[in-house]
Design a protein around this motif. Structure first.
Motif, mmCIF file in Angstrom:
data_model
loop_
_atom_site.group_PDB
_atom_site.id
_atom_site.type_symbol
_atom_site.label_atom_id
_atom_site.label_comp_id
_atom_site.label_asym_id
_atom_site.label_seq_id
_atom_site.Cartn_x
_atom_site.Cartn_y
_atom_site.Cartn_z
ATOM 1 N N TYR A 189 0.821 -1.214 0.000
ATOM 2 C CA TYR A 189 0.000 0.000 0.000
ATOM 3 C C TYR A 189 0.859 1.270 0.000
ATOM 4 C CZ TYR A 189 -3.647 -3.280 1.432
ATOM 5 O OH TYR A 189 -4.525 -4.333 1.501
ATOM 6 N N GLY A 190 0.285 2.300 -0.582
ATOM 7 C CA GLY A 190 0.963 3.594 -0.579
ATOM 8 C C GLY A 190 0.897 4.288 0.761
ATOM 9 N N SER A 191 -0.100 3.911 1.575
ATOM 10 C CA SER A 191 -0.266 4.568 2.864
ATOM 11 C C SER A 191 -0.917 3.631 3.867
ATOM 12 C CB SER A 191 -1.140 5.821 2.707
ATOM 13 O OG SER A 191 -1.476 6.391 3.956
ATOM 14 N N ALA A 192 -0.637 3.861 5.133
ATOM 15 C CA ALA A 192 -1.402 3.239 6.206
ATOM 16 C C ALA A 192 -2.784 3.900 6.230
ATOM 17 C CB ALA A 192 -0.680 3.442 7.534
ATOM 18 N N PRO A 193 -3.753 3.349 6.954
ATOM 19 C CA PRO A 193 -5.096 3.951 6.980
ATOM 20 C C PRO A 193 -5.076 5.406 7.420
ATOM 21 C CG PRO A 193 -5.133 1.758 7.967
ATOM 22 C CD PRO A 193 -3.692 2.099 7.730
ATOM 23 N N LEU A 194 -5.931 6.202 6.789
ATOM 24 C CA LEU A 194 -6.079 7.603 7.158
ATOM 25 C C LEU A 194 -7.077 7.729 8.308
ATOM 26 C CD1 LEU A 194 -6.386 9.258 3.606
ATOM 27 C CD2 LEU A 194 -4.327 8.961 4.999
ATOM 28 N N TRP A 195 -6.830 8.659 9.194
ATOM 29 C CA TRP A 195 -7.732 8.978 10.309
ATOM 30 C C TRP A 195 -8.617 10.129 9.849
ATOM 31 C CZ3 TRP A 195 -6.184 12.899 14.473
ATOM 32 C CH2 TRP A 195 -7.171 13.004 15.445
ATOM 33 N N TYR A 196 -9.929 9.904 9.807
ATOM 34 C CA TYR A 196 -10.819 10.918 9.237
ATOM 35 C C TYR A 196 -10.679 12.261 9.942
ATOM 36 C CZ TYR A 196 -14.841 13.741 8.131
ATOM 37 O OH TYR A 196 -15.632 14.803 7.770
ATOM 38 N N ASP A 197 -10.704 12.277 11.270
ATOM 39 C CA ASP A 197 -10.640 13.551 11.992
ATOM 40 C C ASP A 197 -9.380 14.329 11.628
ATOM 41 O OD1 ASP A 197 -12.784 12.274 13.183
ATOM 42 O OD2 ASP A 197 -12.291 12.968 15.199
ATOM 43 N N GLY A 198 -8.269 13.607 11.479
ATOM 44 C CA GLY A 198 -7.023 14.257 11.107
ATOM 45 C C GLY A 198 -7.016 14.696 9.660
ATOM 46 N N TRP A 199 -7.507 13.817 8.769
ATOM 47 C CA TRP A 199 -7.514 14.156 7.345
ATOM 48 C C TRP A 199 -8.442 15.330 7.067
ATOM 49 C CZ3 TRP A 199 -4.025 13.143 3.943
ATOM 50 C CH2 TRP A 199 -4.282 13.401 2.602
ATOM 51 N N LEU A 200 -9.517 15.437 7.825
ATOM 52 C CA LEU A 200 -10.445 16.558 7.686
ATOM 53 C C LEU A 200 -9.705 17.883 7.861
ATOM 54 C CD1 LEU A 200 -13.386 17.742 7.591
ATOM 55 C CD2 LEU A 200 -13.428 17.428 10.080
ATOM 56 N N ILE A 201 -8.894 17.980 8.918
ATOM 57 C CA ILE A 201 -8.130 19.203 9.164
ATOM 58 C C ILE A 201 -7.052 19.389 8.102
ATOM 59 C CG2 ILE A 201 -6.632 20.402 10.798
ATOM 60 C CD1 ILE A 201 -9.521 20.140 11.747
ATOM 61 N N ALA A 202 -6.329 18.321 7.783
ATOM 62 C CA ALA A 202 -5.240 18.404 6.810
ATOM 63 C C ALA A 202 -5.729 18.900 5.458
ATOM 64 C CB ALA A 202 -4.569 17.037 6.662
ATOM 65 N N ASP A 203 -6.935 18.474 5.076
ATOM 66 C CA ASP A 203 -7.468 18.803 3.752
ATOM 67 C C ASP A 203 -8.270 20.104 3.742
ATOM 68 O OD1 ASP A 203 -7.604 18.141 1.035
ATOM 69 O OD2 ASP A 203 -9.580 17.215 1.257
ATOM 70 N N GLY A 204 -8.174 20.884 4.813
ATOM 71 C CA GLY A 204 -8.781 22.210 4.819
ATOM 72 C C GLY A 204 -10.144 22.294 5.472
ATOM 73 N N VAL A 230 -12.808 6.954 2.411
ATOM 74 C CA VAL A 230 -13.582 5.804 1.929
ATOM 75 C C VAL A 230 -12.940 5.204 0.679
ATOM 76 C CG1 VAL A 230 -15.766 5.110 0.882
ATOM 77 C CG2 VAL A 230 -15.774 6.507 2.953
ATOM 78 N N ASP A 231 -12.572 6.044 -0.264
ATOM 79 C CA ASP A 231 -11.964 5.548 -1.508
ATOM 80 C C ASP A 231 -10.615 4.877 -1.246
ATOM 81 O OD1 ASP A 231 -14.106 6.491 -2.941
ATOM 82 O OD2 ASP A 231 -13.089 8.299 -3.666
ATOM 83 N N SER A 232 -9.912 5.337 -0.211
ATOM 84 C CA SER A 232 -8.576 4.802 0.059
ATOM 85 C C SER A 232 -8.594 3.327 0.446
ATOM 86 C CB SER A 232 -7.891 5.611 1.169
ATOM 87 O OG SER A 232 -8.457 5.337 2.445
ATOM 88 N N VAL A 233 -9.711 2.847 0.983
ATOM 89 C CA VAL A 233 -9.769 1.451 1.441
ATOM 90 C C VAL A 233 -10.578 0.547 0.513
ATOM 91 C CG1 VAL A 233 -9.404 2.073 3.852
ATOM 92 C CG2 VAL A 233 -11.739 1.964 2.968
ATOM 93 N N LYS A 234 -10.961 1.055 -0.661
ATOM 94 C CA LYS A 234 -11.616 0.209 -1.652
ATOM 95 C C LYS A 234 -10.598 -0.782 -2.228
ATOM 96 C CE LYS A 234 -15.271 3.436 -3.038
ATOM 97 N NZ LYS A 234 -15.833 4.291 -4.127
ATOM 98 N N PRO A 235 -11.047 -1.849 -2.873
ATOM 99 C CA PRO A 235 -10.100 -2.840 -3.413
ATOM 100 C C PRO A 235 -9.005 -2.234 -4.287
ATOM 101 C CG PRO A 235 -12.328 -3.700 -3.491
ATOM 102 C CD PRO A 235 -12.459 -2.264 -3.054
ATOM 103 N N ASP A 236 -9.335 -1.161 -4.996
ATOM 104 C CA ASP A 236 -8.322 -0.510 -5.826
ATOM 105 C C ASP A 236 -7.731 0.719 -5.140
ATOM 106 O OD1 ASP A 236 -10.572 1.085 -5.887
ATOM 107 O OD2 ASP A 236 -10.471 1.508 -8.047
ATOM 108 N N GLY A 237 -7.934 0.817 -3.838
ATOM 109 C CA GLY A 237 -7.459 1.970 -3.094
ATOM 110 C C GLY A 237 -5.997 1.864 -2.690
ATOM 111 N N PHE A 238 -5.561 2.820 -1.840
ATOM 112 C CA PHE A 238 -4.142 2.887 -1.497
ATOM 113 C C PHE A 238 -3.855 2.613 -0.020
ATOM 114 C CE2 PHE A 238 -5.814 7.283 -1.281
ATOM 115 C CZ PHE A 238 -5.471 7.638 0.028
ATOM 116 N N ALA A 239 -4.865 2.209 0.754
ATOM 117 C CA ALA A 239 -4.647 1.940 2.175
ATOM 118 C C ALA A 239 -5.404 0.687 2.603
ATOM 119 C CB ALA A 239 -5.103 3.137 3.018
#
Length: 419
Positions: A189-204, A230-239
């Motif tokens: 995988y390109g990344s470990a799982p993303l934390w929504y609360d953190g990604w929310l802030i990171a993405d503005g 959500v997309d990151s953990v789909k079968p074709d996702g990156f986490a």
């Protein structure tokens, strides 16, 4: 905050009276030395973190030989046990409290004096403030960075991320997709799982508007952040999914080359990271605006006597601003977090001189300051539980674009009810 298991004997002993568990010297809270009262101090943490805090306490007692501090280490369910002790009249004199939990506890603490000029980060200086009054003195910052496997970026034909300038969230997602390959159990995988609360802030995005009067997680930025997770953990996702990593240490996935990036990397992992090959692994800023930073402070409970309050104020000031304490926050064996005063940053970075620990410091300086919100813990817990049960961020399958506006409306009704 880290919560670990606790033995029945410790729970029973400390639950009977948090403030009455004796220390190694046999002193009890309220005993007076030659000129000051003894105090008790409640805190949480791992074995290593407990050792760090006890070293800081010892440094205080050396500098203030007339004050004894009884350490009360609570290894699990810290906030619940703290609340129970306060309600039962057995509160510790001083209690460690996270800025994220302070809105639910501040009524149990006395107002304190905070010298905001002592700290290099505005977010740290404001961390103990609730509705215009300071109730906790900050003593350790827990900023987040990202650990990366540089080889994976290079092999994918991507530039290695800068140690000082963060990737945009869009560039991070594109890189994580490019570094993902394979299927099933053999997928990397390109990344470990993303934390929504953190990604929310990171993405503005944000949970609330600037003054904390409106819930905003269901707006365009909130929906975009949720869809990315959500997309990151789909079968074709990156986490990998939360189920795939359940009970596992994603740091070990990074070491093994199974993930290329480990966002949400806290300072408590510094000792483990320092053991890795510095030519291959690096610490870089979190993408975008970075993730929320936890700041742990020290609150003085209302039940403290005048003499205990005086001792507690000296203790809080020492832990918060004296290099004799702040220099001990990180070592080659353990790191509690990042110092909150500039004079101790060199000692912090010397704990792992080959690692880019400056990234943690930069994250402290640039941290987003969140507004005070009454009943914040209950509101956000209600939101997170529903989001996880209804969307693929957790175990559900509903579209975040449908769910988030509904949850924002629920959040707003709970927020309005606090006024």
């Amino acid at each position: 905050m880290l919560r670990t298991a606790v033995t029945a004997a410790v729970v029973v002993g400390c639950m009977a009276s948090l403030a009455a568990c004796s220390n190694d010297t046999g002193a009890t809270p309220g005993d007076s030395g030659d000129s000051a009262a003894s105090i008790s101090f409640a805190y949480w943490g791992s074995n290593e973190e407990n050792a760090t805090i006890r070293n800081m306490v010892a440094a205080f007692e050396e500098a203030h030989p007339d004050i004894r501090v009884e350490p009360n280490w609570i290894q699990s369910d810290y906030e619940q046990k703290l609340q129970t002790s306060i309600a039962g009249g057995d509160a510790p004199t001083v209690a460690a409290i996270s800025n994220t939990s302070l809105p639910s506890f501040f009524t149990a603490f006395k107002p304190v004096s905070v010298d905001t000029g002592a700290y290099y980060s505005p977010a740290v200086a404001k961390a103990g403030n609730v509705d215009g009054t300071d109730y906790a003195v900050p003593f350790v910052a827990k900023s987040k960075v990202m650990a990366i496997d540089k080889n994976r970026f290079t092999k994918a034909g991507l530039p290695v991320p800068s140690g000082t300038s963060p990737l945009s969230t869009q560039d991070f997602v594109a890189a994580a997709k490019k570094m993902s390959s394979g299927t099933g159990s053999s997928k990397v995988y390109g990344s470990a799982p993303l934390w929504y609360d953190g990604w929310l802030i990171a993405d503005g995005g944000s949970y609330y508007n600037g003054d904390g009067t409106k819930c905003t997680m269901g707006n365009t930025a909130g929906i975009r952040a949720a869809k990315t997770v959500v997309d990151s953990v789909k079968p074709d996702g990156f986490a990998p999914t939360a189920v795939a990593v359940q009970g596992q240490d994603t740091f070990e996935w990074l070491k093994a080359g199974k993930v290329a990036a480990l966002p949400d990397f806290g300072p408590w992992n510094i000792a483990k990271f320092a053991e890795l090959d510095a030519s291959r692994f690096a610490l870089v800023p979190m993408p975008g605006r970075g993730e929320p930073m936890e700041v742990d402070g020290l609150g003085i409970t209302k039940s403290a006597s005048a003499a205990q309050t005086k001792s507690a104020e000296a203790f809080a000031k020492f832990m918060s601003t004296d290099p004799a304490a702040q220099n001990l926050l990180a070592s080659q064996k353990s790191a509690l977090g990042v110092p909150v005063v500039k004079d101790s940053l060199a000692a912090f970075k010397s704990a792992a001189p080959k690692a880019n620990l400056q990234a943690f410091v930069d994250a402290v300086e640039s941290a987003v300051t969140t507004p005070y919100v009454k009943d914040k813990v209950q509101i956000e817990s209600t939101f997170s539980t529903a989001l996880n049960s209804r969307t693929a961020i957790g175990t559900g399958d509903e579209d975040p674009a449908t769910v988030l506006p509904q949850l924002q409306a629920k959040c707003q009704s709970m927020l309005d009810a606090t006024k």
